[in-house]
Design a protein around this motif. Structure first.
Motif, PDB file in Angstrom:
ATOM      1  N   PRO A 155       0.809  -1.232   0.000  1.00 35.47           N
ATOM      2  CA  PRO A 155       0.000   0.000   0.000  1.00 35.47           C
ATOM      3  C   PRO A 155       0.834   1.270   0.000  1.00 35.47           C
ATOM      4  CG  PRO A 155      -0.056  -1.071   2.164  1.00 35.47           C
ATOM      5  CD  PRO A 155       0.598  -2.034   1.222  1.00 35.47           C
ATOM      6  N   ASP A 156       2.088   1.186   0.482  1.00 35.51           N
ATOM      7  CA  ASP A 156       2.947   2.370   0.512  1.00 35.51           C
ATOM      8  C   ASP A 156       3.803   2.487  -0.738  1.00 35.51           C
ATOM      9  OD1 ASP A 156       3.477   1.812   4.045  1.00 35.51           O
ATOM     10  OD2 ASP A 156       1.996   3.090   3.028  1.00 35.51           O
ATOM     11  N   GLY A 157       3.573   1.611  -1.687  1.00 36.92           N
ATOM     12  CA  GLY A 157       4.362   1.645  -2.912  1.00 36.92           C
ATOM     13  C   GLY A 157       3.916   2.756  -3.842  1.00 36.92           C
ATOM     14  N   ASP A 158       4.474   2.746  -5.041  1.00 36.82           N
ATOM     15  CA  ASP A 158       4.147   3.773  -6.026  1.00 36.82           C
ATOM     16  C   ASP A 158       2.890   3.402  -6.806  1.00 36.82           C
ATOM     17  OD1 ASP A 158       6.539   4.966  -5.236  1.00 36.82           O
ATOM     18  OD2 ASP A 158       7.684   3.894  -6.789  1.00 36.82           O
ATOM     19  N   GLY A 159       2.366   4.380  -7.488  1.00 36.24           N
ATOM     20  CA  GLY A 159       1.226   4.172  -8.382  1.00 36.24           C
ATOM     21  C   GLY A 159       1.322   5.111  -9.566  1.00 36.24           C
ATOM     22  N   PHE A 160       0.233   5.217 -10.302  1.00 38.36           N
ATOM     23  CA  PHE A 160       0.265   6.025 -11.514  1.00 38.36           C
ATOM     24  C   PHE A 160      -0.918   6.981 -11.568  1.00 38.36           C
ATOM     25  CE2 PHE A 160       3.749   3.936 -13.592  1.00 38.36           C
ATOM     26  CZ  PHE A 160       3.748   2.656 -13.057  1.00 38.36           C
ATOM     27  N   LEU A 161      -0.649   8.161 -12.058  1.00 37.59           N
ATOM     28  CA  LEU A 161      -1.676   9.177 -12.261  1.00 37.59           C
ATOM     29  C   LEU A 161      -1.905   9.331 -13.756  1.00 37.59           C
ATOM     30  CD1 LEU A 161      -3.475  11.316 -10.841  1.00 37.59           C
ATOM     31  CD2 LEU A 161      -1.641  12.966 -11.260  1.00 37.59           C
ATOM     32  N   LYS A 162      -3.161   9.233 -14.178  1.00 36.18           N
ATOM     33  CA  LYS A 162      -3.492   9.273 -15.599  1.00 36.18           C
ATOM     34  C   LYS A 162      -3.673  10.704 -16.091  1.00 36.18           C
ATOM     35  CE  LYS A 162      -6.873   7.594 -19.000  1.00 36.18           C
ATOM     36  NZ  LYS A 162      -8.119   6.812 -19.196  1.00 36.18           N
ATOM     37  N   TYR A 163      -3.032  11.010 -17.211  1.00 36.71           N
ATOM     38  CA  TYR A 163      -3.231  12.262 -17.924  1.00 36.71           C
ATOM     39  C   TYR A 163      -3.831  11.946 -19.297  1.00 36.71           C
ATOM     40  CZ  TYR A 163      -0.381  14.862 -14.560  1.00 36.71           C
ATOM     41  OH  TYR A 163       0.104  15.455 -13.424  1.00 36.71           O
TER      42      TYR A 163
END
Length: 807
Positions: free
Chosen positions: A329-337
Motif C-alpha cells: 500500500p505504501d508503494g508507487d502508483g500512476f496518475l493518468k493524464y
C-alpha cells in the motif's frame, strides 16, 4: 562543299540529340549541358542547371514544372559550378558532373553495374538509375520519399536545410528519425533537438493532432529488422505537396493550388512556444491556451522557483516526494493524464504485444520507469511503451492527444486524488447552485405576468400611450430606453422606401437618423405578420440581457398605437447574405474576412449557448440574420424566435415549428425537437454557404440532385473538397479551408448527438486538433421530407416560416 555537308549533318544530329533529352531518360550516348532540360514522362518534374536567386553559381537540380523556382533536390549542393559550361552524363554505370576543365565536380558513386544503364526522371520527382536521388534527399521530403535508415546497407535518409535561400549548401538544421528508444521525428540544429514531431502511434505522429481524414495524402511507418522509415503518399496524383526544412530550421508543408498558381502553407513546426523542444523542462507540460503556458505535473514543483517566477521554465520540475519503489500500500502508483503529446521517447522501451495492464506491472517492477502508455492508439489502444528517466517535451492539446500514466509516490497519489475529488465537488456545487437559481420557466412566467399587467394598464389609458411605453420599459424591469413613435417616424422619413434596408417574415427594417445624428436600424413588425406580442416580448427580454461583441446591440424599443418596433445599432454593411450570394460584392470578402466571420459567429453562438445568463437557442440562424459592421465584423441579430432555458435542460419539443428551411435541423423540421444542436446544424449550413457562395436551399448541381450539403458531402468523400470554394474567395490558406469544410460537415450531421457543441467548434477553428470523421449530413437533398431527389424550393426568398403539426 564537303565541310558544309559535314556541318549540316552535325547540326541535324545535334538538334536531334538536344531534342531527345527533353524526354524523361538519357543513355550513355547522351548528356545534359547547361540549358538542356530533362522532363519526367508526365511533365510533373524537370531537371537541369539552375542558379538560386541572387547567385551566379550553377547547380544541377530537380524542380516542379509548374514552379521552376521550387527546387526539391540538388546534386552538387556543396560543389557549385562557376560558369555555364557544366556537363552531366552517364558513364561506366556512374552519373557524373563535369566542369569546363573536364574535371569531375560530382558523381553518384554507384557501385552497381549494368550493360545499358539509363538515367530516368520519374513523375514522383525521383531521379532513378542504378542509384536514386530519393536515397539522398536535400531539404525537401516528397511523397513516397523515405525518412529513416536501412539497417542492412546502413543508408540513412534525412533532410538538411539550405544554408540560405541563395545557397543550397548544407545548412545547420536537419530533420531525421531519432532512433534512440522508440523512433521519433525531430528537427535538430547540429546535435541539439530544436523541435520534435513525435513518434508513430499507429495513426500519425504524436506531435500532431491534425485531420484524421486528410484528403491529400496518407502516412506510412515501417519498422522491422531490415529498415525503419516514415513517409507519406498522395491520394490524388493531381495534387502537389512537399515538406521542407527551411534555412531557419522551420519545418513547413506546402500544397500547390492551380487556381491561385502558388504554394499555400499547410502547416508549420514549430508553430508556437509549446512546439519548441522541452520548452517547459522536465516533468512539466506546456499548454498554449494557458497563462503562463508552463505548469508542473501533479506531484511535482519547480526546480528553480525564482527562475520559474521570471518566466524561465527551462529547469523544469522535480518530485515533491521521492519514489518508494516497493510493493504494498505504501508503494508507487500512476496518475493518468489525457490529451497529451507524449514525452520524448529517446529513453523509452516498447513491446507490440503487451496489454496496458501488463505494461503497468512491468513499469512498477523497475524503479527507473517513470511512466507508461499505449504504443498504438488504434482499436482502443494496444502495445506497451515505457519511459525511463526524465519526462521531457510534454504538451497539452485542446482536442485529441493521448493518455499517459505518470509514476508517483503513494502519498502524492492520495494527495492529488483528494485535490481532484475536491475540485469535482466544487464543480458539482456550482452546477447545483445554477440549477437552484430561479429556473428559466419561472423567470419567463413572472415576466409574462408583469407584461400582461402592463398591457391591461395600456388598455385603460389609451389617451397616454407615450407614458404607457415608459411603463412597459421601466427600469425596474428591463432598463431599456423607450423611443417615441414620432421620433422614430421622423428619423426614418416616415418609414420611406428609400430608407428600407430589408424585410423578413415578421416585418421590415429601416435605416434612421436621430436628431442628434446617431444612425439606427428600426425593425418594424408587420401588422399581419406571424409574430405576435409574445415573440416581440421575447426578443426584448432576451436581447436586453445579452452583451457580446458578436451580437447586435439593442438600443431600445417602442410599443405605441398598433406599432411594435425594436431599435438596434445601425450596421453599415447590412447583412451577410447581401455579400456572399452576390457575385460582385462577394469579391470584397477576402479569405481573412471569411475566417473572421465564421470564427466570430461561432463565438457569438457559444455565448448564447453557454456564457449568457440563460441558455439561449436562436432557432433562426441564417446569413440574412448576420449583420456586418464598418469593419465587416459579424453580429448575430433577430431573436424573435429564440428560446431560453436554464440548467441542463436538453431537447424540447414543440408543435409550432418556426424557422427557415435550408437552415433547420432534421429533428426540428420533422419532429419539432430543438436544442442547442439545432443551432449547430444551422451554423454548419452557414459555414458551407460562406465558403461556397451558394445557398443551401434550392441548390442543384448538374451532376447530381443534392442540395449544397449533399454537394459538399459528395466532394468530401471523393477527396475533392477544394472544388466547393467559390472563386471570389481568392487566395486562401489550405489547412484553414479544409478545417472549415470539415467543421461545417461535422455540424450538419443527421444525428444531433454526432454534432459538436459550440465550445468544441470554437476550439477546433482556432487549433490543429484531431477531428473525427463526419457522417452523412441531414437533409442532403432539398426536401425536408425525403432525401431522394431535387425538389422545388419552398420559397423564392428566405423568410421564416411557422408550421403546425397535427396533435
Amino acid at each position: 562543299m564537303e565541310a558544309f555537308t559535314y556541318l549540316f549533318v552535325y547540326s541535324i544530329l545535334s538538334t536531334f540529340l538536344r531534342t531527345s533529352i527533353t524526354l524523361d531518360t538519357i543513355t550513355p550516348t547522351q548528356s545534359i549541358r547547361d540549358g538542356d532540360i530533362l522532363a519526367s514522362a508526365g511533365r510533373r518534374f524537370q531537371m537541369g542547371f539552375f542558379s538560386p536567386d541572387n547567385s551566379k553559381s550553377r547547380y544541377v537540380g530537380i524542380w516542379y514544372t509548374v514552379s521552376s523556382g521550387t527546387v526539391v533536390w540538388v546534386a552538387n549542393r556543396d560543389t557549385p559550378l562557376n560558369d555555364h559550361s557544366g556537363l552531366l552524363k552517364v558513364t561506366d554505370g556512374v552519373v557524373i558532373l563535369l566542369n569546363s576543365t573536364n574535371s569531375t565536380v560530382w558523381s553518384s558513386n554507384t557501385s552497381r553495374t549494368a550493360e545499358n544503364p539509363v538515367l530516368q526522371l520519374l513523375d514522383n520527382g525521383n531521379l532513378n538509375f542504378l542509384w536514386q536521388s530519393f536515397n539522398y534527399p536535400c531539404d525537401t521530403l516528397l511523397p513516397e520519399m523515405k525518412l529513416g535508415r536501412n539497417f542492412v546497407t546502413g543508408l540513412g535518409r534525412f533532410l538538411t536545410s539550405w544554408k540560405s535561400t541563395d545557397d543550397p549548401t548544407q545548412g545547420e538544421f536537419s530533420l531525421r528519425l531519432d532512433l534512440r528508444g522508440l523512433p521519433q521525428v525531430v528537427v535538430e540544429k547540429g546535435d541539439t533537438i530544436k523541435a520534435r514531431l513525435g513518434s508513430w502511434n499507429g495513426v500519425g505522429l504524436t506531435g500532431f493532432t491534425g485531420l484524421t481524414r486528410n484528403p491529400l495524402y496518407v502516412y506510412e511507418f515501417m519498422f522491422d529488422e531490415n529498415e525503419v522509415y516514415y513517409k507519406y503518399k498522395l491520394k490524388n496524383s493531381l495534387f502537389f505537396t512537399r515538406f521542407v526544412v527551411n534555412p531557419s530550421g522551420i519545418a513547413q508543408r506546402f500544397t500547390w493550388l492551380d487556381r491561385t498558381n502558388r504554394w499555400e502553407l499547410f502547416s508549420t513546426m514549430p508553430a508556437d512556444q509549446c512546439a519548441n523542444y522541452a520548452f517547459c523542462g522536465a516533468y512539466a507540460s506546456c499548454n498554449i491556451g494557458n497563462t503562463p503556458v508552463c505548469a508542473c505535473l501533479e506531484g511535482f514543483l519547480p526546480k528553480s522557483p525564482k527562475a520559474w517566477d521570471s518566466v524561465d521554465w527551462s529547469d523544469g520540475c522535480v518530485r515533491k516526494t521521492p519514489l518508494n519503489c516497493s510493493d504494498g500500500p505504501d508503494g508507487d502508483g500512476f496518475l493518468k493524464y489525457t490529451g497529451l503529446k507524449l514525452p520524448d521517447t529517446s529513453s523509452s522501451w516498447f513491446d507490440k504485444t503487451m496489454s496496458l495492464k501488463e505494461c503497468e506491472e512491468l513499469c512498477l517492477k523497475n524503479c527507473s520507469c517513470t511512466a507508461y502508455g499505449n504504443l498504438d492508439i488504434r482499436k482502443g489502444g494496444n502495445g506497451c511503451l515505457l519511459w525511463f528517466g526524465n519526462l521531457l517535451d510534454i504538451r497539452v492539446f485542446a482536442d485529441g492527444g493521448e493518455d499517459l500514466y505518470v509514476r508517483l509516490a503513494a502519498s502524492e497519489l492520495d494527495h492529488v486524488g483528494k485535490k481532484r475529488r475536491s475540485s469535482k465537488k466544487k464543480q458539482v456545487g456550482i452546477m447545483i447552485d445554477s440549477a437552484l437559481f430561479v429556473p428559466g420557466m419561472i423567470i419567463l412566467g413572472l415576466v409574462s405576468y408583469i407584461w400582461k399587467r402592463k398591457l391591461r394598464k395600456q388598455a385603460m389609458t389609451k389617451r397616454n400611450r407615450g407614458k404607457e411605453c415608459d411603463n412597459v420599459g421601466g427600469k425596474e424591469d428591463i432598463e431599456l430606453p423607450i423611443f417615441d413613435l414620432t421620433a422614430i417616424a421622423n428619423a426614418t422619413d416616415n418609414f420611406s422606401r428609400e430608407n428600407k434596408l430589408g424585410e423578413d417574415g415578421f416585418g421590415s427594417v429601416f435605416k434612421g437618423t436621430l436628431r442628434e445624428g446617431k444612425e439606427i436600424a428600426v425593425e418594424r413588425q408587420s401588422k399581419n405578420s406571424g409574430q405576435g406580442l409574445n415573440e416581440f416580448k421575447n426578443e426584448v427580454i432576451l436581447i436586453a440581457k445579452l452583451q457580446h461583441c458578436n451580437l447586435v446591440k439593442l438600443l431600445g424599443f417602442c410599443i405605441e398605437e398598433n406599432e411594435k418596433m425594436l431599435i438596434y445599432e445601425y450596421m453599415s454593411n447590412k447583412s451577410l447574405d447581401s455579400f456572399i450570394f452576390e457575385q460582385t460584392k462577394s469579391k470584397l470578402l477576402d479569405w481573412h474576412k471569411h475566417i473572421n466571420i465564421i470564427t466570430r459567429v461561432a463565438r457569438g453562438l457559444l455565448y448564447l449557448h453557454q456564457d449568457s445568463r440563460l441558455r439561449i437557442i436562436h432557432r433562426d440562424l441564417k446569413a440574412s440574420n448576420i449583420l456586418l459592421d464598418n469593419d465587416m465584423n459579424p453580429k448575430i441579430s433577430d431573436f424573435g424566435l429564440a428560446k431560453s432555458f436554464g440548467g441542463d435542460q436538453g431537447d424540447t419539443k414543440t408543435n409550432r415549428i418556426i424557422g427557415t428551411y435550408g437552415y433547420m435541423s432534421p429533428e426540428y423540421a420533422v419532429h419539432g425537437q430543438y436544442s442547442i444542436k439545432s443551432d449547430v446544424f444551422s451554423f454548419g449550413v452557414l459555414i458551407l454557404e460562406i465558403l461556397s457562395g451558394k445557398k443551401n436551399r434550392g441548390f442543384c448541381h448538374p451532376e447530381h440532385c443534392h442540395n449544397l450539403l449533399g454537394h459538399a458531402w459528395r466532394l468530401w468523400i471523393e477527396d475533392r473538397p477544394i472544388e466547393l470554394i467559390d472563386d471570389s474567395v481568392g487566395d486562401f490558406a489550405l489547412p484553414e479551408m479544409l478545417r472549415c469544410i470539415h467543421v461545417g460537415l461535422l455540424c450538419v450531421q443527421q444525428r444531433p448527438e454526432d454534432r459538436p457543441n459550440m465550445s468544441s467548434v470554437v476550439l477546433i477553428l482556432s487549433s490543429e486538433s484531431l477531428l473525427p470523421k463526419p457522417r452523412q449530413p441531414g437533409f442532403y437533398t432539398d426536401s425536408p421530407e425525403a432525401d431522394s431527389s431535387c425538389s422545388t424550393p419552398f420559397s423564392a426568398n428566405e423568410m421564416s416560416y411557422t408550421l403546425f403539426e397535427a396533435r
